[in-house]
Design a protein around this motif. Structure first.
Motif, short mmCIF file in Angstrom:
data_model
loop_
_atom_site.label_atom_id
_atom_site.label_comp_id
_atom_site.label_asym_id
_atom_site.label_seq_id
_atom_site.Cartn_x
_atom_site.Cartn_y
_atom_site.Cartn_z
N GLU A 89 48.27 37.85 35.32
CA GLU A 89 47.06 38.57 35.72
C GLU A 89 47.39 40.05 35.90
O GLU A 89 48.13 40.42 36.81
N HIS A 90 46.84 40.88 35.01
CA HIS A 90 47.08 42.32 35.08
C HIS A 90 46.19 43.03 36.09
O HIS A 90 46.53 44.12 36.57
N ASN A 91 45.02 42.48 36.37
CA ASN A 91 43.96 43.24 37.02
C ASN A 91 43.70 42.82 38.45
O ASN A 91 43.92 41.68 38.85
N ALA A 92 43.18 43.78 39.22
CA ALA A 92 42.62 43.47 40.52
C ALA A 92 41.26 42.80 40.31
O ALA A 92 40.62 43.01 39.28
N PRO A 93 40.81 41.98 41.27
CA PRO A 93 39.52 41.32 41.08
C PRO A 93 38.37 42.31 41.12
O PRO A 93 38.47 43.39 41.69
N ARG A 118 37.18 34.35 42.93
CA ARG A 118 38.07 33.23 42.62
C ARG A 118 38.67 33.44 41.24
O ARG A 118 37.97 33.77 40.28
N HIS A 119 39.97 33.23 41.15
CA HIS A 119 40.64 33.44 39.87
C HIS A 119 40.24 32.34 38.89
O HIS A 119 40.08 31.17 39.28
N ARG A 133 47.69 39.69 44.24
CA ARG A 133 47.82 38.31 44.73
C ARG A 133 47.04 38.12 46.03
O ARG A 133 46.41 37.08 46.24
N LEU A 134 47.06 39.13 46.90
CA LEU A 134 46.35 39.04 48.16
C LEU A 134 44.84 38.98 47.98
O LEU A 134 44.15 38.22 48.66
N PHE A 135 44.30 39.75 47.03
CA PHE A 135 42.85 39.89 46.92
C PHE A 135 42.20 38.84 46.02
O PHE A 135 41.02 38.58 46.17
N TRP A 136 42.93 38.25 45.10
CA TRP A 136 42.39 37.14 44.34
C TRP A 136 42.42 35.87 45.19
O TRP A 136 43.38 35.62 45.92
N ASP A 137 41.39 35.03 45.03
CA ASP A 137 41.44 33.67 45.57
C ASP A 137 42.11 32.82 44.50
O ASP A 137 41.50 32.46 43.49
N ASN A 138 43.37 32.50 44.72
CA ASN A 138 44.16 31.76 43.73
C ASN A 138 44.07 30.25 43.90
O ASN A 138 44.64 29.50 43.10
N GLY A 139 43.39 29.80 44.94
CA GLY A 139 43.32 28.37 45.19
C GLY A 139 44.71 27.79 45.41
O GLY A 139 45.57 28.41 46.04
N GLY A 140 44.95 26.60 44.85
CA GLY A 140 46.24 25.94 45.02
C GLY A 140 47.23 26.22 43.91
O GLY A 140 48.32 25.63 43.90
N THR A 141 46.89 27.09 42.96
CA THR A 141 47.82 27.41 41.87
C THR A 141 49.07 28.10 42.42
O THR A 141 48.97 29.00 43.26
N ARG A 142 50.21 27.68 41.94
CA ARG A 142 51.43 28.36 42.33
C ARG A 142 51.38 29.81 41.86
O ARG A 142 51.08 30.09 40.69
#
Length: 320
Positions: free
Chosen positions: A93-97, A105-106, A124-133
């Motif tokens: 992921e290159h971009n900010a949300p 949500r990513h 990483r902080l601003f995206w909602d990555n859910g349970g994805t590693r």
């Protein structure tokens, strides 16, 4: 190892392909967005090989680096193998949300079959990555060398499409900043910028400069100005620091981590950025000294070896 990735982000890919692997980039007859092939404006090693879409199904691929949501379907269709199941895969992921940022949500949230790689901790902080590693592999830059002369008492700005992107890139801040230091804006689709902003040509010169000429042009300017409100972390900022330029930067997104004290000026106040730009224009020795510190900081944190080592560790993990 054969790594499949699309030519999406020229500057980032230039660093990535300096590793010890073979890099396969799809190419289509029209060289459209899904088949650009090798870069024409960046220098890539011979280890980057174009592969026609029709040949991919019969080409050994050890790992896939996805960078856009639709590439998952492309990879499965073109390879005849499912990423994350039949062939190891990571999503970069290159971009900010964008949009409703705190709740964005990513597209690949809650995916147990891949690793989601962010290029900044802010992202990483601003995206909602859910349970994805998720992991963070910060940018790396191919060192252009300490080219800074600062002989021109002007500020370099690098931004693509500044008229259309407007507030995202801080284009609306440029008139006030141009009062402090005349601006040279480099990038793509910069035509008509001065007229759009109502600035005289001597205060804002815009030029669509080829990548091969960009670093030398930047290094002639007294300082680098980064007025971007919302982005990931502009590689042009890190490149300017590598060049030995002092940087004047909006204190937004990951910039607050990238620019240490003594390497330039960070602020959320445009008037403070204008003051700093004026200072550097009038004090070339101070500009050179802060630029030297900026270069040292960039080499330490965003050097190519650390970047490639981080990726090698991740490759070992996802293929084990």
């Amino acid at each position: 190892m054969n790594i499949l990735l699309w030519h999406v982000h020229g500057s980032w890919t230039t660093a990535f392909v300096q590793g010890p692997h073979s890099y396969l980039v799809p190419v289509t007859a029209d060289r459209g967005p899904d088949g650009l092939g090798r870069a024409r404006t960046f220098e890539w090693p011979e280890s980057v090989r174009e592969v026609a879409v029709g040949e991919l199904r019969h080409t050994p691929v050890d790992l896939v680096v996805l960078q856009r949501p639709h590439e998952w379907e492309l990879a499965e269709r073109w390879l005849g193998r499912r990423p994350g199941r039949d062939v190891p895969a990571v999503y970069l992921e290159h971009n900010a949300p964008a949009g409703a940022v705190p709740d964005t949500r990513h597209p690949f949230a809650d995916r147990p079959d891949l690793t989601l790689v962010h290029v900044t901790h802010f992202n990483r902080l601003f995206w909602d990555n859910g349970g994805t590693r998720t992991v963070v592999i910060e940018h790396g830059v191919v060192d252009p060398g300490h080219l800074y002369t600062g002989r021109l008492p002007r500020a370099a700005v690098v931004v693509n499409d500044p008229v259309r992107r407007g507030r995202f890139t801080g284009t609306d801040l440029l008139p006030g900043l141009a009062e402090a230091a005349p601006l040279d804006v480099f990038g793509m689709r910069t035509e008509g910028l001065a007229a759009h902003l109502g600035l005289p040509a001597d205060r804002c010169r815009a030029q669509d400069l080829p990548q091969r000429d960009l670093h030398a042009a930047m290094a002639e300017r007294r300082l680098y100005l980064h007025p971007v409100r919302w982005t990931s972390l502009g590689l042009s900022l890190l490149e300017a620091m590598h060049l030995g330029m002092p940087v004047v930067t909006l204190a937004t997104t990951e910039a607050v981590e990238a620019v240490p004290a003594g390497a330039g000026v960070l602020s959320t106040r445009p008037e403070e950025l204008a003051r700093a730009a004026r200072h550097y224009v009038n004090e070339p020795q101070a500009a050179a000294e802060d630029g030297a510190r900026a270069r040292q900081a960039a080499l330490e944190r965003y050097g190519l070896k650390r970047f490639l080592d981080d990726w090698e560790r991740l490759f070992s993990e996802v293929r084990s």
